[in-house]
Scaffold this motif. Structure first.
Motif, PDB file in Angstrom:
ATOM      1  N   HIS A 378       9.346  -9.647   3.101  1.00 17.90           N
ATOM      2  CA  HIS A 378       7.555  -9.724   2.764  1.00 17.90           C
ATOM      3  C   HIS A 378       7.261  -9.582   1.318  1.00 17.90           C
ATOM      4  O   HIS A 378       8.163  -9.387   0.645  1.00 17.90           O
ATOM      5  CB  HIS A 378       7.557  -7.950   3.999  1.00 17.90           C
ATOM      6  CG  HIS A 378       5.819  -8.077   3.698  1.00 17.90           C
ATOM      7  ND1 HIS A 378       4.774  -8.292   2.881  1.00 17.90           N
ATOM      8  CD2 HIS A 378       5.159  -9.065   5.197  1.00 17.90           C
ATOM      9  CE1 HIS A 378       3.588  -8.028   3.635  1.00 17.90           C
ATOM     10  NE2 HIS A 378       3.855  -8.810   4.811  1.00 17.90           N
ATOM     11  N   PRO A 379       6.372 -10.458   0.946  1.00 16.41           N
ATOM     12  CA  PRO A 379       5.466 -10.808   0.118  1.00 16.41           C
ATOM     13  C   PRO A 379       5.717  -9.075  -0.518  1.00 16.41           C
ATOM     14  O   PRO A 379       6.097  -9.003  -1.999  1.00 16.41           O
ATOM     15  CB  PRO A 379       4.547 -11.059  -0.494  1.00 16.41           C
ATOM     16  CG  PRO A 379       4.639 -12.183   1.467  1.00 16.41           C
ATOM     17  CD  PRO A 379       5.598 -10.924   2.176  1.00 16.41           C
ATOM     18  N   ASP A 380       4.974  -8.283   0.397  1.00 16.83           N
ATOM     19  CA  ASP A 380       4.394  -6.867  -0.626  1.00 16.83           C
ATOM     20  C   ASP A 380       5.830  -5.831  -0.734  1.00 16.83           C
ATOM     21  O   ASP A 380       5.827  -4.757  -0.524  1.00 16.83           O
ATOM     22  CB  ASP A 380       3.775  -5.678   0.611  1.00 16.83           C
ATOM     23  CG  ASP A 380       2.285  -6.989   0.356  1.00 16.83           C
ATOM     24  OD1 ASP A 380       2.133  -7.622  -0.389  1.00 16.83           O
ATOM     25  OD2 ASP A 380       1.794  -6.892   1.900  1.00 16.83           O
ATOM     26  N   GLN A 381       7.253  -6.704  -0.629  1.00 22.57           N
ATOM     27  CA  GLN A 381       8.546  -5.775  -0.978  1.00 22.57           C
ATOM     28  C   GLN A 381       8.510  -4.918  -2.205  1.00 22.57           C
ATOM     29  O   GLN A 381       8.346  -5.582  -2.784  1.00 22.57           O
ATOM     30  CB  GLN A 381       9.547  -6.525   0.214  1.00 22.57           C
ATOM     31  CG  GLN A 381      11.075  -5.656  -0.405  1.00 22.57           C
ATOM     32  CD  GLN A 381      10.528  -4.856   1.155  1.00 22.57           C
ATOM     33  OE1 GLN A 381      10.853  -5.162   2.466  1.00 22.57           O
ATOM     34  NE2 GLN A 381      11.044  -3.339   0.446  1.00 22.57           N
ATOM     35  N   ASP A 382       8.916  -3.757  -2.121  1.00 20.85           N
ATOM     36  CA  ASP A 382       9.534  -3.225  -3.289  1.00 20.85           C
ATOM     37  C   ASP A 382      10.286  -4.563  -4.481  1.00 20.85           C
ATOM     38  O   ASP A 382      11.642  -5.101  -3.381  1.00 20.85           O
ATOM     39  CB  ASP A 382      10.496  -2.259  -3.505  1.00 20.85           C
ATOM     40  CG  ASP A 382      10.644  -1.451  -4.468  1.00 20.85           C
ATOM     41  OD1 ASP A 382      11.656  -1.402  -4.934  1.00 20.85           O
ATOM     42  OD2 ASP A 382       9.798  -1.172  -5.332  1.00 20.85           O
ATOM     43  N   GLU A 383       9.786  -5.157  -5.556  1.00 18.46           N
ATOM     44  CA  GLU A 383      10.668  -5.889  -6.155  1.00 18.46           C
ATOM     45  C   GLU A 383      12.104  -5.395  -6.090  1.00 18.46           C
ATOM     46  O   GLU A 383      13.340  -5.571  -5.820  1.00 18.46           O
ATOM     47  CB  GLU A 383      10.334  -5.952  -7.592  1.00 18.46           C
ATOM     48  CG  GLU A 383       9.061  -6.216  -7.752  1.00 18.46           C
ATOM     49  CD  GLU A 383       8.563  -8.141  -7.521  1.00 18.46           C
ATOM     50  OE1 GLU A 383       9.795  -8.061  -7.716  1.00 18.46           O
ATOM     51  OE2 GLU A 383       7.987  -8.192  -6.374  1.00 18.46           O
ATOM     52  N   LYS A 386      13.777  -6.636  -3.401  1.00 20.60           N
ATOM     53  CA  LYS A 386      14.412  -8.493  -3.501  1.00 20.60           C
ATOM     54  C   LYS A 386      15.208  -8.770  -4.301  1.00 20.60           C
ATOM     55  O   LYS A 386      15.853  -9.756  -4.347  1.00 20.60           O
ATOM     56  CB  LYS A 386      12.523  -8.946  -4.047  1.00 20.60           C
ATOM     57  CG  LYS A 386      11.457  -8.735  -2.513  1.00 20.60           C
ATOM     58  CD  LYS A 386      10.249  -9.326  -3.936  1.00 20.60           C
ATOM     59  CE  LYS A 386       9.161  -9.730  -2.912  1.00 20.60           C
ATOM     60  NZ  LYS A 386       7.753  -9.613  -3.471  1.00 20.60           N
ATOM     61  N   LYS A 407      11.130  -4.508   4.298  1.00 16.38           N
ATOM     62  CA  LYS A 407      10.546  -4.695   5.714  1.00 16.38           C
ATOM     63  C   LYS A 407      10.340  -6.415   5.520  1.00 16.38           C
ATOM     64  O   LYS A 407       9.911  -7.359   4.942  1.00 16.38           O
ATOM     65  CB  LYS A 407       8.931  -4.286   4.232  1.00 16.38           C
ATOM     66  CG  LYS A 407       8.414  -4.462   4.896  1.00 16.38           C
ATOM     67  CD  LYS A 407       6.505  -4.030   4.410  1.00 16.38           C
ATOM     68  CE  LYS A 407       4.796  -4.495   4.942  1.00 16.38           C
ATOM     69  NZ  LYS A 407       3.628  -4.004   3.935  1.00 16.38           N
ATOM     70  N   LYS A 413       4.603 -13.915  10.938  1.00 21.23           N
ATOM     71  CA  LYS A 413       3.884 -13.117  10.852  1.00 21.23           C
ATOM     72  C   LYS A 413       3.145 -11.687  10.904  1.00 21.23           C
ATOM     73  O   LYS A 413       2.894 -11.503   9.799  1.00 21.23           O
ATOM     74  CB  LYS A 413       3.350 -14.187   9.903  1.00 21.23           C
ATOM     75  CG  LYS A 413       2.634 -15.090   9.505  1.00 21.23           C
ATOM     76  CD  LYS A 413       4.180 -15.715   8.987  1.00 21.23           C
ATOM     77  CE  LYS A 413       3.923 -17.501   8.267  1.00 21.23           C
ATOM     78  NZ  LYS A 413       4.694 -17.839   7.605  1.00 21.23           N
ATOM     79  N   ILE A 415       5.044  -7.789  11.096  1.00 22.78           N
ATOM     80  CA  ILE A 415       5.656  -7.350  10.291  1.00 22.78           C
ATOM     81  C   ILE A 415       6.918  -6.213  10.944  1.00 22.78           C
ATOM     82  O   ILE A 415       6.457  -6.327  12.195  1.00 22.78           O
ATOM     83  CB  ILE A 415       5.132  -6.248   9.734  1.00 22.78           C
ATOM     84  CG1 ILE A 415       4.485  -6.999   8.780  1.00 22.78           C
ATOM     85  CG2 ILE A 415       5.861  -5.799   8.585  1.00 22.78           C
ATOM     86  CD1 ILE A 415       3.620  -6.388   7.665  1.00 22.78           C
ATOM     87  N   TRP A 417      10.403  -2.826  10.238  1.00 29.27           N
ATOM     88  CA  TRP A 417      10.640  -2.778   9.749  1.00 29.27           C
ATOM     89  C   TRP A 417      12.346  -2.490   9.807  1.00 29.27           C
ATOM     90  O   TRP A 417      12.432  -2.384  11.302  1.00 29.27           O
ATOM     91  CB  TRP A 417      10.421  -1.802   9.253  1.00 29.27           C
ATOM     92  CG  TRP A 417       8.802  -1.121   8.255  1.00 29.27           C
ATOM     93  CD1 TRP A 417       7.697  -0.952   8.910  1.00 29.27           C
ATOM     94  CD2 TRP A 417       8.969  -0.801   7.120  1.00 29.27           C
ATOM     95  NE1 TRP A 417       7.172  -1.030   7.922  1.00 29.27           N
ATOM     96  CE2 TRP A 417       7.544  -0.933   6.334  1.00 29.27           C
ATOM     97  CE3 TRP A 417      10.293  -0.925   5.882  1.00 29.27           C
ATOM     98  CZ2 TRP A 417       7.011  -1.042   5.500  1.00 29.27           C
ATOM     99  CZ3 TRP A 417       9.183  -1.001   4.381  1.00 29.27           C
ATOM    100  CH2 TRP A 417       7.326  -0.790   4.227  1.00 29.27           C
TER     101      TRP A 417
END
Length: 803
Positions: A378-383, A386, A407, A413, A415, A417
């Motif tokens: 997910h784009p909002d995932q913690d860096e 990633k 995530k 599209k 979500i 966990w």
């Protein structure tokens, strides 16, 4: 004389108006603890009638209510001359109520005269404090990952210690849903010991069979709470044969009468029950309180179940890895047989993926083998996460964490966990990552629910209104408060958090003294209450009431503040009025003494001289004037005697009782007014029935007064009837006349002092019926008037045969 009497009535009326205007129940006791007055709020609050308590000592009304005076240290307030306050628990209609009582001493010229007790129902505040503390403790245990058994124990102990239930138990449903396990149980230690002696085992761990007639079965099926007052039936018929022998112990010896069961829900399915039992009637408020707890327990059980499932899957996966070795075919068998998502990643792509991965990601296997693994993140995932996924994709397999919470962005599209446990393997003779992916979406949703519950508990701190609530930590530092602080103190919430509570007090000396008393009290128990003088931001001083309790097992203190400035003003005004009333009472006593000793004798002499003049005077005009003067002197003497008699009766609290015949009492009463009946040719019918009773000779005055009025206000040649009626342990006398009657709106006021209707040429003082009423009250009886069926009035008197 008239001015003094009028001033007394105005003062007394003002005092009663102020007393009855107060919302709080107020009762006034004399120095001997006898109740001399009570306001309307008091009578309604304690469900009593004025005549049941006025003139009685506090211990004489104890069977009717738990009188607040029993908790007052009268000796202390007499010596110190200051107010005294206490808190006690009172059961009303089977419900526990917390009542705050404040006592104000009244001194006249340095002499202790009366005590004013003001009660206030603070149940909602006390229960809110207890509940806030209770829910906060449970939320903290959940947040730190405490064991489920420890949380259960805190819940059952808290419900018994803080909420006051005698017995509390948590039942969990077996997997076959045919039995309930007693997971946690709390009751008085003596009861627990006796149960173990009778049954031979501890109730915790006991299994209760479910059947369709069981109340537990009904709660589970309907998913609704159930309240019952048939405790014997529950214990004997619904808990199994081994528990049946303790039925009489619980219902009889310990007086348990009412029980409540609330379902514990998890994913819209009942997984257990919270049950409580009490000696007092349980209602919907108790059910609502338990529902909130049951919600927390359901979330705890759900989270525990999901984590157990996850751990089981991991263990199966690790065992299978060891057994299957490294061959490609064996990996395929392992992957397809696992309930979790399983993949093998090598050279930046997925090489294998099972059905579990398809369910988690929404892609089928062919699609997964052709896409970039980073598209699932997910784009909002913690860096940081990633970066770990990118390292696995690029083959950098050094220092991989044991598990990664990720995530996923599904194909549609939405979500999901998941937790990935990566293992470095050899796949086709090259390093690869074998990932075991467990879907934890339900766990995350459960944690969010728990977080919301905790936020809800903490929001209670800011929602209590209009009271101000503080959470105080070490060093008397304000950790939190609600928004009402701005209205009461003028500070915003942000301005106070982190500040010392000294900023809220009027001066440092009072602040230090209050702090010492508060901490001393909280060492001994969990509750403290006091009055303080607060200081607003603008420097204004105001009166407030402080309630404090320590959060169980913690250092933090919950404090609730209530502005009582208006009440203090009313209290001061009430004290002023009480002193004025005491002064007026002394003036009244002086006035009565003047009437009794200084007026009656001269009036008697005047009457005597007029009688002598009437005997010797022959001139008719002079005789007419002398007769007028003679009647006026008789009326003056009657007024003086009645006023003196009424004053004496007002001060008497108990009279001697002798055995008398009611028939003779009525005849003697008639003989004393017979001359009026003969003058107006009125016929009277007296009863011949003989009825023995315990009474005082004053009772004769009651009936002579009513008979006198019946004749005075009835036309010549009419009839008066007197009847005796027996009512078991009491007797009644009804007197019927054919007079002018009494309007409905005056049927109560005619018994008041100096109350007379249209005089119709009839002389009188307006005290006769007031005296009659007081004498009847001294006999613990009642007197009232009704309309006659055809014409006139019926005066009814009812008194006990034995006092």
């Amino acid at each position: 004389m008239g001015d003094i009497n009028r001033s007394f009535k105005v003062l007394e009326g003002s005092f009663n108006a102020i007393l009855n205007a107060l919302d709080e129940p107020v009762v006034i006791l004399d120095r001997n603890h006898k109740i001399v007055d009570a306001n309307i709020a008091y009578l309604e609050f304690y469900s009593v009638k004025r005549e049941e308590i006025i003139g009685k000592k506090d211990h004489e009304v104890i069977n009717k209510l738990k009188h607040p005076s029993l908790l007052i240290d009268f000796e202390k307030i007499r010596k110190e001359g200051s107010s005294y306050k206490t808190l006690y628990c009172h059961y009303m209609d089977g419900q526990r109520r917390y009542i705050e009582v404040k006592a104000f001493p009244v001194f006249i010229d340095g002499e202790f005269i009366n005590t004013v007790l003001i009660s206030r129902d603070v149940t909602e505040n006390v229960v809110m404090e207890y509940e806030t503390e209770f829910l906060r403790r449970i939320s903290e245990l959940i947040s730190i990952g405490a064991k489920i058994g420890e949380i259960y124990r805190v819940i059952v102990d808290g419900l018994t210690e803080l909420m006051g239930y005698e017995i509390v138990s948590i039942y969990t449903l077996n997997n076959d849903r045919l039995q309930l396990n007693v997971t946690s149980f709390s009751a008085p230690s003596k009861l627990l010991k006796e149960i173990e002696e009778i049954t031979g085992f501890s109730l915790e761990g006991y299994t209760i069979p479910l059947n369709k007639k069981s109340i537990f079965y009904d709660i589970i099926k309907k998913k609704k709470y159930s309240i019952t007052d048939d405790i014997e039936k529950i214990v004997s018929e619904h808990t199994g044969k081994k528990i049946k022998p303790i039925t009489s112990l619980i219902a009889g010896s310990y007086g348990i009468k009412s029980a409540l069961g609330v379902p514990i829900m998890s994913s819209d399915k009942v997984v257990g029950i919270i049950g409580v039992a009490s000696r007092y009637r349980l209602d919907e408020k108790d059910a609502f309180r338990l529902y909130r707890l049951a919600l927390k327990v359901g979330l705890i059980i759900e989270k525990e179940y999901l984590y157990n499932e996850l751990e089981s899957s991991y263990r199966m996966f690790e065992d299978a890895c060891r057994e299957l070795g490294k061959s490609r075919d064996m990996y395929r068998v392992l992957i397809e047989s696992s309930r979790n998502g399983i993949y093998i990643m090598q050279d930046g792509l997925f090489k294998l993926a099972n059905m579990g991965m398809e369910e988690i990601c929404g892609y089928n296997e062919d699609e997964l083998l052709s896409i970039d693994p980073m598209e699932l993140v997910h784009p909002d995932q913690d860096e940081k996460v990633k970066d770990i996924i990118l390292r696995m994709k690029n083959g950098n397999l050094n220092d991989l964490p044991e598990e990664i919470e990720i995530k996923f962005l599904k194909k549609d599209k939405s979500i999901e966990w998941a937790v990935i446990k990566p293992v470095i393997i050899q796949y086709r003779d090259k390093p690869a990552v074998l990932g075991n992916v467990a879907n934890i979406t339900e766990i995350k949703l459960t944690e969010e629910k728990l977080l919301k519950e905790r936020e809800f508990s903490e929001s209670l701190v800011r929602s209590i209104n209009p009271e101000v609530l503080f959470v105080i930590g070490n060093g008397r530092i304000i950790l939190d408060c609600n928004e009402a602080v701005e209205t009461m103190w003028g500070y915003s919430r942000e301005e106070l958090i982190g500040k010392n509570t000294e900023i809220l007090c009027s001066n440092k000396t009072e602040f230090e003294e209050l702090g010492e008393r508060l901490h001393s009290a909280l060492k001994k128990n969990t509750y403290f209450r006091s009055e303080i003088r607060g200081k607003r931001k603008n420097g204004e001083i105001f009166f407030a009431e402080l309630s404090a309790s320590r959060i169980k097992g913690e250092e933090e203190i919950i404090i609730i503040i209530r502005d009582i400035t208006d009440r203090k003003i009313l209290d001061d005004e009430l004290n002023i009025r009480l002193k004025e009333l005491e002064h007026s009472n002394r003036m009244k006593d002086i006035f009565v003494d003047i009437i009794r000793h200084d007026l009656l004798n001269p009036a008697g002499i005047v009457k005597g001289y007029i009688e002598v003049l009437l005997e010797i005077e022959e001139d008719e005009d002079k005789r007419k004037m002398l007769n007028t003067a003679f009647k006026a002197s008789e009326r003056l003497i009657e007024l003086i005697e009645n006023a003196s008699k009424f004053s004496t009766l007002e001060e008497i609290e108990k009279i001697a009782m002798n055995e008398m015949d009611l028939r003779d009492v009525l005849k003697n009463a008639y003989y004393s007014v017979e001359y009026i009946y003969k003058q107006k040719n009125i016929n009277i019918e007296l009863p011949e029935k003989s009825v023995k009773l315990k009474a005082n000779p004053l009772l004769e005055d009651v009936f002579s007064n009513i008979m006198s009025n019946a004749a005075k206000y009835s036309p010549d040649g009419s009839r008066v009837r007197v009847q005796i009626k027996e009512y078991g342990d009491s007797v009644g006398v009804d007197i019927y006349d054919e007079g002018i009657g009494i309007p409905e709106e005056n049927k109560e006021t005619v018994f008041n002092r100096f109350e007379r209707l249209e005089k119709m040429g009839v002389s009188g003082t307006g005290l006769g019926l007031a005296i009659a009423k007081r004498i009847v009250e001294l006999h613990s009886g009642k007197i009232w008037v009704e309309g006659n069926e055809h014409v006139g009035s019926v005066f009814r008197v009812k008194i006990p045969l034995k006092i």
